[in-house]
Design a protein around this motif. Sequence first.
Motif, PDB file in Angstrom:
ATOM      1  N   ALA A 109       1.230  -1.552  -0.303  1.00 33.64           N
ATOM      2  CA  ALA A 109       0.303   0.524  -0.045  1.00 33.64           C
ATOM      3  C   ALA A 109       1.043   0.636  -0.245  1.00 33.64           C
ATOM      4  CB  ALA A 109      -1.095   0.444   0.863  1.00 33.64           C
ATOM      5  N   ALA A 110       1.668   0.743   0.953  1.00 31.38           N
ATOM      6  CA  ALA A 110       2.886   2.495   1.251  1.00 31.38           C
ATOM      7  C   ALA A 110       3.878   2.583  -0.281  1.00 31.38           C
ATOM      8  CB  ALA A 110       4.050   2.287   2.407  1.00 31.38           C
ATOM      9  N   ARG A 111       4.217   1.237  -1.574  1.00 30.06           N
ATOM     10  CA  ARG A 111       4.593   2.047  -2.354  1.00 30.06           C
ATOM     11  C   ARG A 111       3.561   2.217  -3.401  1.00 30.06           C
ATOM     12  NH1 ARG A 111       7.323  -1.876   0.369  1.00 30.06           N
ATOM     13  NH2 ARG A 111       9.318  -1.801  -0.061  1.00 30.06           N
ATOM     14  N   LEU A 112       2.023   1.557  -3.642  1.00 32.40           N
ATOM     15  CA  LEU A 112       1.497   1.920  -4.536  1.00 32.40           C
ATOM     16  C   LEU A 112       0.880   3.965  -4.393  1.00 32.40           C
ATOM     17  CD1 LEU A 112      -0.693   0.928  -6.763  1.00 32.40           C
ATOM     18  CD2 LEU A 112      -2.232   0.112  -4.833  1.00 32.40           C
ATOM     19  N   ASP A 113       0.853   3.940  -3.228  1.00 27.85           N
ATOM     20  CA  ASP A 113       0.299   5.472  -2.664  1.00 27.85           C
ATOM     21  C   ASP A 113       1.866   6.677  -3.745  1.00 27.85           C
ATOM     22  OD1 ASP A 113      -1.179   4.417  -1.186  1.00 27.85           O
ATOM     23  OD2 ASP A 113      -0.301   5.311   0.419  1.00 27.85           O
ATOM     24  N   ARG A 114       3.027   5.915  -3.510  1.00 30.06           N
ATOM     25  CA  ARG A 114       3.624   6.858  -4.162  1.00 30.06           C
ATOM     26  C   ARG A 114       3.432   6.584  -5.720  1.00 30.06           C
ATOM     27  NH1 ARG A 114       6.841   5.159  -0.026  1.00 30.06           N
ATOM     28  NH2 ARG A 114       8.449   3.247  -1.783  1.00 30.06           N
ATOM     29  N   LEU A 115       2.765   5.595  -6.532  1.00 28.50           N
ATOM     30  CA  LEU A 115       2.655   5.699  -7.511  1.00 28.50           C
ATOM     31  C   LEU A 115       1.228   6.436  -7.763  1.00 28.50           C
ATOM     32  CD1 LEU A 115       3.607   1.695  -8.910  1.00 28.50           C
ATOM     33  CD2 LEU A 115       4.705   4.249  -9.390  1.00 28.50           C
ATOM     34  N   ALA A 116       0.751   5.930  -7.390  1.00 24.01           N
ATOM     35  CA  ALA A 116      -0.846   6.668  -7.775  1.00 24.01           C
ATOM     36  C   ALA A 116      -0.631   8.242  -7.789  1.00 24.01           C
ATOM     37  CB  ALA A 116      -1.375   6.638  -6.054  1.00 24.01           C
TER      38      ALA A 116
END
Length: 422
Positions: free
Chosen positions: A329-336
Amino acid sequence: MSSPIWHPFTQHGLGEPIPLVTHGKGAALHTDDRRRIVDAISSWWVTTHGHGHPRIMAAIAEQAQRLDQIIFAGWTHQPAEDVALGLLAIMPPSLTRVFFSDSGSTSVEVALKMALGHFANRGEPRTHIVVMQHSYHGDTVGGMSVGARGVFSAAYAPLLFDVAVIPFPTAGHEQETLEALEAACRTQPAAFIVEPLVLGAGGMLMYGADTLRAMHAICARHGVLFIADEVMTGWGRTGTLLACEQAEIAPDILCLSKGLTGGSLPLAVTMASEDIYQSHWSTDRARMFFHSSSYTANPIACAAAVANLAIWRDEPVGERVSSLAARQAARLDRLAALPGVADARSLGTIAALDLEVPDAGYLSALAPRLLAQFRDADLLLRPLGNTLYVMPPYCIDDADLDRIYDALGEAVLQTQKSPGIQ
Ligand SMILES: *Cc1c(COP(=O)(O)O)cnc(C)c1O
């Protein structure tokens, strides 16, 4: 000399390279040209604890010394008995019966036949099936019939049976789905089959537990059997053992495969409520459940499933799943936050995002270009059209996750620069 093998979902005319994998461990696969590939999609959603989990491998080796295969009509063996009892101990208590088969598609065929057999044996005229838009339930003819239609099923359409389709519950439109299900249930169908919370092959489409719960209530009110296809969502994928748990529902029929053996050997079960079993129970042989395949409950595959159940019992699988969920989730947030990214979403160990491109059909030029880019980066990632998703084994470490998310970020940038759609 070129290989005589005809690969699944592969257009050989494109001449794309087909790597030869020699061994695998944890989240890594190794090729004959000495590359280390990170398995970011759990070898097509099956590998839960990682490749080559020692306890599963040992169970397979041990069982192979004892009994390789036995007819399952009228015979039984200990590994199958242990799988069945182990499942009863952790699955919803209303599911009291376990029918074995050998793939997710077959478990769905079995579920559909159980539903129709149930009503036929009771003399009730309920014969059709309700499905959700964008669903995937396997590539056999029955599985395709209850799944989304498209370029991948067009040639076979004359073989497929008719179903009633309700719309996918996109955020804000859940009520339309529920109303459509209510209307469909008034036509006396036998069953509603659905992937709980996440539609996998349909593009990692996610919907809420409230909607799942409401759909279950509608079916129950109308006496329509609720079939949960947890072939992909089961075994921790969505953060809980079953996705159905998050809606606090128990289906009438449950399909499990993929992670049932930890992803090591082909095996599936279709679990059914006592009612469905009892409507087949009789001294009349014409009422038995007419289904079998040669390798039903193969003992070696069952031994792998027994080991998987033991891993769930003894190892902190739940903690691994929640840790992976948080780290993704933390990594996805950055991509989002990147331009060109739409609808970044995650549930449990599944993370997905859509690339904003002008033409995003299944056969768009984007997917093969991305596939090649990920292959070059030594990653096993397989976009669904313009949807990029990650669904790794639960043992993956931060360094490998970073490699995956760096490559996704790169793919987003590349696509922004040149959408690559002809
Ligand atoms: C993969 C899948 C199937 C089919 O399983 P196979 O083992 O590939 O036949 C069925 N339903 C769902 C939801 C799946 O993800």
